[in-house]
Every structure is written in structure tokens, then in C-alpha cells.
Design a protein around this motif. Structure first.
Motif, PDB file in Angstrom:
ATOM      1  N   HIS A  22       0.842  -1.192   0.000  1.00 13.36           N
ATOM      2  CA  HIS A  22       0.000   0.000   0.000  1.00 13.36           C
ATOM      3  C   HIS A  22       0.882   1.249   0.000  1.00 13.36           C
ATOM      4  O   HIS A  22       1.715   1.411   0.893  1.00 13.36           O
ATOM      5  N   HIS A  23       0.695   2.109  -0.977  1.00  9.77           N
ATOM      6  CA  HIS A  23       1.557   3.269  -1.159  1.00  9.77           C
ATOM      7  C   HIS A  23       1.261   4.368  -0.133  1.00  9.77           C
ATOM      8  O   HIS A  23       0.252   4.354   0.572  1.00  9.77           O
ATOM      9  N   GLY A  24       2.155   5.353  -0.093  1.00  6.36           N
ATOM     10  CA  GLY A  24       2.004   6.478   0.817  1.00  6.36           C
ATOM     11  C   GLY A  24       1.254   7.633   0.195  1.00  6.36           C
ATOM     12  O   GLY A  24       0.812   7.586  -0.963  1.00  6.36           O
ATOM     13  N   ARG A  25       1.121   8.701   0.954  1.00  2.00           N
ATOM     14  CA  ARG A  25       0.373   9.884   0.516  1.00  2.00           C
ATOM     15  C   ARG A  25       1.045  10.548  -0.684  1.00  2.00           C
ATOM     16  O   ARG A  25       2.254  10.754  -0.712  1.00  2.00           O
ATOM     17  N   GLY A  26       0.249  10.862  -1.705  1.00  2.00           N
ATOM     18  CA  GLY A  26       0.754  11.541  -2.872  1.00  2.00           C
ATOM     19  C   GLY A  26       1.317  10.637  -3.949  1.00  2.00           C
ATOM     20  O   GLY A  26       1.801  11.113  -4.973  1.00  2.00           O
ATOM     21  N   ALA A  27       1.252   9.330  -3.748  1.00  2.00           N
ATOM     22  CA  ALA A  27       1.761   8.369  -4.727  1.00  2.00           C
ATOM     23  C   ALA A  27       0.577   7.640  -5.379  1.00  2.00           C
ATOM     24  O   ALA A  27      -0.572   8.048  -5.257  1.00  2.00           O
ATOM     25  N   ASP A  28       0.861   6.535  -6.044  1.00  2.00           N
ATOM     26  CA  ASP A  28      -0.200   5.756  -6.669  1.00  2.00           C
ATOM     27  C   ASP A  28       0.219   4.291  -6.728  1.00  2.00           C
ATOM     28  O   ASP A  28       1.214   3.895  -6.110  1.00  2.00           O
ATOM     29  N   GLU A  29      -0.551   3.505  -7.485  1.00  2.00           N
ATOM     30  CA  GLU A  29      -0.338   2.065  -7.520  1.00  2.00           C
ATOM     31  C   GLU A  29       0.990   1.662  -8.172  1.00  2.00           C
ATOM     32  O   GLU A  29       1.429   0.518  -8.031  1.00  2.00           O
ATOM     33  N   PRO A 100      -5.219 -15.805   4.234  1.00  3.88           N
ATOM     34  CA  PRO A 100      -4.488 -14.797   5.002  1.00  3.88           C
ATOM     35  C   PRO A 100      -3.202 -15.322   5.622  1.00  3.88           C
ATOM     36  O   PRO A 100      -2.232 -14.557   5.775  1.00  3.88           O
ATOM     37  N   GLU A 101      -3.164 -16.600   5.984  1.00  5.79           N
ATOM     38  CA  GLU A 101      -1.981 -17.169   6.609  1.00  5.79           C
ATOM     39  C   GLU A 101      -0.780 -17.211   5.676  1.00  5.79           C
ATOM     40  O   GLU A 101       0.341 -17.465   6.104  1.00  5.79           O
ATOM     41  N   ARG A 102      -1.004 -16.965   4.392  1.00  4.82           N
ATOM     42  CA  ARG A 102       0.091 -16.888   3.423  1.00  4.82           C
ATOM     43  C   ARG A 102       0.139 -15.500   2.780  1.00  4.82           C
ATOM     44  O   ARG A 102       0.547 -15.348   1.630  1.00  4.82           O
ATOM     45  N   THR A 103      -0.265 -14.496   3.539  1.00  5.22           N
ATOM     46  CA  THR A 103      -0.338 -13.126   3.032  1.00  5.22           C
ATOM     47  C   THR A 103       0.426 -12.185   3.948  1.00  5.22           C
ATOM     48  O   THR A 103       0.330 -12.272   5.166  1.00  5.22           O
ATOM     49  N   VAL A 104       1.179 -11.264   3.348  1.00  2.00           N
ATOM     50  CA  VAL A 104       1.795 -10.160   4.077  1.00  2.00           C
ATOM     51  C   VAL A 104       1.203  -8.861   3.549  1.00  2.00           C
ATOM     52  O   VAL A 104       1.131  -8.638   2.338  1.00  2.00           O
ATOM     53  N   LEU A 105       0.759  -8.021   4.480  1.00  2.00           N
ATOM     54  CA  LEU A 105       0.269  -6.686   4.146  1.00  2.00           C
ATOM     55  C   LEU A 105       1.372  -5.694   4.459  1.00  2.00           C
ATOM     56  O   LEU A 105       1.853  -5.636   5.595  1.00  2.00           O
ATOM     57  N   GLY A 106       1.791  -4.928   3.459  1.00  2.00           N
ATOM     58  CA  GLY A 106       2.900  -4.013   3.667  1.00  2.00           C
ATOM     59  C   GLY A 106       2.644  -2.653   3.061  1.00  2.00           C
ATOM     60  O   GLY A 106       1.668  -2.441   2.343  1.00  2.00           O
ATOM     61  N   GLY A 107       3.541  -1.726   3.371  1.00  2.00           N
ATOM     62  CA  GLY A 107       3.386  -0.407   2.794  1.00  2.00           C
ATOM     63  C   GLY A 107       4.374   0.583   3.359  1.00  2.00           C
ATOM     64  O   GLY A 107       5.169   0.278   4.256  1.00  2.00           O
ATOM     65  N   PHE A 108       4.288   1.796   2.811  1.00  2.00           N
ATOM     66  CA  PHE A 108       5.142   2.906   3.221  1.00  2.00           C
ATOM     67  C   PHE A 108       4.279   4.043   3.742  1.00  2.00           C
ATOM     68  O   PHE A 108       3.256   4.395   3.135  1.00  2.00           O
ATOM     69  N   SER A 134       8.161   3.106   7.819  1.00  2.00           N
ATOM     70  CA  SER A 134       7.882   4.508   8.187  1.00  2.00           C
ATOM     71  C   SER A 134       6.400   4.760   8.454  1.00  2.00           C
ATOM     72  O   SER A 134       5.807   5.689   7.898  1.00  2.00           O
ATOM     73  N   GLY A 135       5.803   3.958   9.311  1.00  2.00           N
ATOM     74  CA  GLY A 135       4.387   4.129   9.616  1.00  2.00           C
ATOM     75  C   GLY A 135       4.095   4.082  11.100  1.00  2.00           C
ATOM     76  O   GLY A 135       4.993   4.260  11.930  1.00  2.00           O
TER      77      GLY A 135
END
Length: 215
Positions: A22-29, A100-108, A134-135
Motif C-alpha cells: 500500500h503506497h504512501g500519501r501523494g503516490a499511486d499504484e 491470510p496465513e500466506r499473506t503479508v500486508l505491507g506499505g510505506f 515509516s508508519g
């Protein structure tokens, strides 16, 4: 449910799991898609990067929620994004026949906040891991982290971050560790960015959290 625009980089062969960035503010996919090969050079995982639903006034890029104060998302926009992402994640699990047990949710940055929120959210399934660059774990009306849970966390944050103070990462680390959860924590000398020195440790962590064989 809001349909989210997204990009993806699929695994080579049968996927060992799923990584949603999941991207940060002001960015996109497009912003975090290059991380797919950096974090998963062997292409074990399907990697998907959704676009946030809100547009920034007067400028390019997107964001997940309004920010009256850092650490405290606007409840209405936060919950709208939360519900959109919940539906999006559910669709990915169904489509890829992964759980879900084989999923990682990540982002900046703001994307890390949404990763924490969906990964720790009440009535949401526990993913294998949360990858937070940085969250922070948010404080917001009508949401509380449901912990402890089996989810592992990788937290990386710069000590000179002028946008989100490193104390927010330290607070997240304490909260999760005090609940008995597994946290891999990295502080760097950098600012509000994904420090290149944290990529290799994050990639190694991903291999442990989502092994080649399913649990």
C-alpha cells in the motif's frame, strides 16, 4: 464496495503466498511495484499494489485518509478506505486461492498505517505478516487493534524522519511485543523514506514468514 485500481506482479509458477503493498500519501499504484522484485527476487509471491481512493486537491497522487494530526486519521475517510481495502483483500484471496496465513500486508508511510489497520483490525483475519516502512498503528474512533494474534511484524523507520517521528515506530514495537507478538525492528539514520539497507532484511523476513511450502 469501492473498486480499487491496482497493479500486480505475479509469481513465477505456483505462488507460495501474497504480498499486498500500500503506497504512501501523494503516490499511486505504480510507486511500490518496483519493490516486488527487490523483496521477492525469486518471484515466489503474487505482489499486488492498490491505489488509494482519495485524490489530492491541486496535485497528482492519491491518499487513503485525511490527516487532521499525524497519528490520528480522520475517522470517516479512514473507515471508508478500511472497508474498501477489506473487500479488496477478500477478493484477492478468493481469486488467487490463497489465504491470510500466506499473506503479508505491507506499505510505506500512510500505506503502512493501512497495513497495520487491516492486519490487526477487529473481525479481520490475521495475515502472516505486516511489513511497515515509516508508519504507525493509528489512533482513530471505532477502531482498536485486536491483539495478540499470530501475525509477525517487520518495522523499519528512520531516526531523522521529519514527517512521522520514530517514536511512533517505537510505540508500535512496544505495543506488539508487550502483547507477545514477534517483531523484527530496524531503525536507520534516514528520514521519511524506505532505507535501502532495510530491503535485504525485509526480503529475508518475508522468506521466513511465507515459506515455500504452505503452513
Amino acid at each position: 464496495m469501492t473498486e480499487l485500481v491496482y497493479r500486480e506482479r505475479l509469481a513465477q509458477g505456483d505462488a507460495a503466498g501474497l504480498l499486498v503493498l500500500h503506497h504512501g500519501r501523494g503516490a499511486d499504484e505504480h510507486d511500490l511495484l518496483p519493490l516486488a522484485d527487490a523483496l521477492d527476487p525469486q518471484r515466489r509471491l503474487h505482489v499486488v499494489t492498490p491505489r488509494a481512493p482519495l485524490t489530492l486537491p491541486g496535485g497528482p497522487g492519491y491518499h487513503w485518509y485525511l490527516v487532521p494530526r499525524v497519528g490520528y486519521p480522520d475517522p470517516d475517510t479512514f473507515h471508508a478506505a478500511y472497508q474498501a481495502l477489506a473487500g479488496f483483500h477478500n477478493q484477492l484471496w478468493q481469486r488467487f486461492r490463497l489465504d491470510p496465513e500466506r499473506t503479508v500486508l505491507g506499505g510505506f508511510s500512510m500505506g503502512s498505517v493501512m497495513s497495520y489497520s487491516l492486519g490487526l483490525g477487529p473481525h479481520r483475519p490475521a495475515p502472516a505478516g505486516i511489513l511497515a516502512f515509516s508508519g504507525f498503528i493509528p489512533t482513530v474512533d471505532r477502531w482498536e487493534p485486536q491483539i495478540p494474534r499470530s501475525t509477525a511484524a517487520f518495522i523499519a523507520h528512520g531516526r531523522t524522519d521529519p514527517i512521522m517521528d520514530v517514536e511512533l515506530a517505537q510505540t508500535a514495537k512496544r505495543l506488539l511485543e508487550d502483547a507477545g507478538m514477534n517483531v523484527d525492528y530496524h531503525e536507520t539514520d534516514g528520514g521519511h523514506t524506505i532505507d535501502p539497507t532495510t530491503i535485504r532484511p525485509a526480503a529475508d523476513w518475508l522468506k521466513r514468514v511465507i515459506p515455500w511450502t504452505s503452513p
